[in-house]
Design an enzyme around this catalytic site. Structure first.
Site, PDB file in Angstrom:
ATOM      1  N   SER A  21     -14.813 -43.598  -1.306  1.00 30.60           N
ATOM      2  CA  SER A  21     -15.658 -42.554  -0.699  1.00 30.60           C
ATOM      3  C   SER A  21     -16.921 -43.197  -0.151  1.00 30.60           C
ATOM      4  O   SER A  21     -17.331 -44.269  -0.621  1.00 30.60           O
ATOM      5  CB  SER A  21     -16.044 -41.538  -1.777  1.00 30.60           C
TER       6      SER A  21
ATOM      7  N   TYR B 176     -19.061 -39.976 -10.472  1.00 29.73           N
ATOM      8  CA  TYR B 176     -18.242 -39.946  -9.249  1.00 29.73           C
ATOM      9  C   TYR B 176     -18.607 -41.137  -8.351  1.00 29.73           C
ATOM     10  O   TYR B 176     -17.726 -41.873  -7.899  1.00 29.73           O
ATOM     11  CB  TYR B 176     -18.422 -38.624  -8.497  1.00 29.73           C
TER      12      TYR B 176
END
Ligand SMILES: NC(=O)c1ccc[n+]([C@@H]2O[C@H](COP(=O)([O-])OP(=O)(O)OC[C@H]3O[C@@H](n4cnc5c(N)ncnc54)[C@H](OP(=O)(O)O)[C@@H]3O)[C@@H](O)[C@H]2O)c1
Length: 254
Positions: A139, A152
């Site tokens: 990401s 995350y």
């Protein structure tokens, strides 16, 4: 690989994984799809069959190392796997508080160990064949620690760095490794966000960019480029400059 024939996609029951499954679905292709929600996974499989690809589904949690190894080796023995897209992932934020250890452990288990469990059973087999391709979904959040999502961001940084290192190790064996770093993509993961997501794109559009990057064996497939450039700049600046700005960002819920 320009035209992978047998393709594994983890987390194919939704979002980016679903869009990739539908994009790759075509006559002559064999798709091996996993997820946890049987209803949604079978609906994706039915749509893939309509596009004349063959498909097999299995319900397996990517954190189940043995389950993943058994399934992947059985599938690879039937039809050698050309491309494995380790896409399954979860996200959660702090909701403005401090992340608890259990949430952080779960995110690492799925996003990091889950990726390992999705690729490692295939690596010796691809090495023996001298061909294959692995795509690890990271990401843009893996380029800088953003307040509100420590686990995350860290999990996606781990996947990014792991894939980048693995790429050089596996290239001499004829195996391509790509790390995919999307910005905000419309999916079940982002549907819960209650803040404005800059340059939010549809999962179908993201899938096209990913497929194109994989066909060119790009080491890093990061998009959309303006957000990528902005995050690279943020990461390069000293924390004393960027921390006050980032501290004002809205937080994702737990
Ligand atoms: N959306 C974004 O803005 C964005 C941005 C950058 C990176 N990403 C990454 O892209 C990937 C896909 O996310 P998405 O946006 O498409 O989210 P999504 O719609 O929530 O899809 C996540 C997929 O992962 C599967 N999954 C989650 N935990 C799993 C587990 N323990 N075992 C097996 N499968 C599991 C889900 O399966 P079930 O639903 O069947 O449980 C689902 O198919 C993730 O790695 C995510 O971190 C997303």
């Amino acid at each position: 690989m320009r035209d992978p024939r047998t393709i594994v996609i983890t987390g194919a029951s939704s979002g980016i994984g679903q869009a990739l499954a539908l994009l790759y679905a075509a006559a002559g292709r064999h798709l091996l799809l996993t997820g946890r929600d049987r209803g949604r996974l079978e609906a994706v499989a039915a749509a893939v069959r309509e596009r004349e690809a063959t498909v097999e589904t299995t319900i397996v949690d990517v954190t189940d190392a043995d389950g993943m190894a058994v399934w992947l080796t059985a599938m690879d023995s039937q039809t050698p796997i050309d491309l494995c897209i380790a896409n399954a992932g979860i996200s959660a934020g702090t909701g403005g508080g401090v992340e608890d250890a259990e949430q952080a452990r779960r995110i690492f288990a799925v996003n990091v160990a889950g990726v390992m469990n999705s690729i490692h059973p295939l690596i010796p087999r691809m090495q023996a064949r001298g061909r294959g391709q692995l795509a690890l979904i990271s990401s843009l959040a893996g380029f800088r620690g953003f307040p509100g999502a420590p686990a995350y961001c860290a999990s996606k940084a781990a996947v990014r760095l792991y894939g980048e290192a693995l790429r050089s190790d596996l290239a001499p064996h004829g195996i391509g490794v790509s790390v995919v770093c999307p910005g905000f993509v419309r999916s079940r993961m982002t549907a819960v966000n209650r803040f404005r997501m800059p340059m939010l794109m549809d999962s179908e559009q993201a899938a096209v960019i990913i497929q194109r990057g994989l066909a060119a064996n790009q080491g890093r497939i990061a998009f959309p480029w303006p957000l990528y450039a902005f995050i690279r700049l943020l990461a390069a600046l000293p924390g004393s400059l960027t921390d006050p700005l980032l501290a004002r960002l809205p937080r994702k819920g737990q």
